[in-house]
Design a protein around this motif. Structure first.
Motif: not given
Length: 170
Positions: A34, A65-66, A68, A72, A75-76, A79, A86, A88
């Motif tokens: 990310l 798929v992310l 990182s 969370s 990243v969410k 996502s 994702y 995290a």
């Protein structure tokens, strides 16, 4: 030992990677970082060109798929914006998050590429599993303090590993 840090491909940014390049190499999935790969570390929005690249990737049938090391919540948020799964707090370069991403996509390692801006997390982690790896230049110089320290080490490794190979701009 130094080969573990060598990406298969080095580009300026993800938008320099044609979707056709991935499809022609039979990749069915992408594990992507990310921060400083698709968004600057301190930004809360994806620029249009990166958003379009992700949209085009997903439209081509390639999964994403992310993954990182960030928290969370951050990243969410991305996502949800991209409508992709994702992971995290991934603790990259450890293998567990890469294996989890492979399982989420139900793909084998030869079908997946890792794209990220850090040698010691994204590239090393992907290479330890035998995944195809693509290093991108960081989008911004503003970063987490720990990352700034690693960037000094990366410059040394880049000179030894990456710069000895031809830099690709596709």
């Amino acid at each position: 030992m130094i080969k573990q840090f060598r990406p298969n491909l080095y580009v300026r940014r993800i938008t320099n990677i044609p979707i056709d390049y991935l499809a022609n190499h039979n990749f069915k999935g992408v594990i992507i970082d990310l921060d400083n790969t698709i968004v600057p570390w301190d930004s809360n929005r994806i620029d249009e060109e990166f958003s379009q690249w992700i949209y085009d990737l997903l439209q081509s049938g390639i999964q994403l798929v992310l993954v990182s090391n960030n928290k969370s919540r951050r990243v969410k948020e991305f996502s949800v914006l991209m409508d992709v799964p994702y992971i995290a707090s991934a603790v990259k370069p450890l293998r567990m998050s890469f294996l989890k991403a492979l399982n989420m996509m139900d793909l084998q390692k030869q079908d997946v590429v890792v794209i990220g801006d850090q040698i010691f997390t994204d590239i090393w982690g992907g290479n330890m599993l035998g995944l195809y790896t693509i290093l991108v230049e960081p989008m911004a110089s503003k970063e987490f303090l720990g990352t700034k320290f690693l960037r000094m080490l990366e410059r040394f490794v880049l000179n030894k590993v990456v710069m000895t190979k031809e830099k690709h701009e596709e």
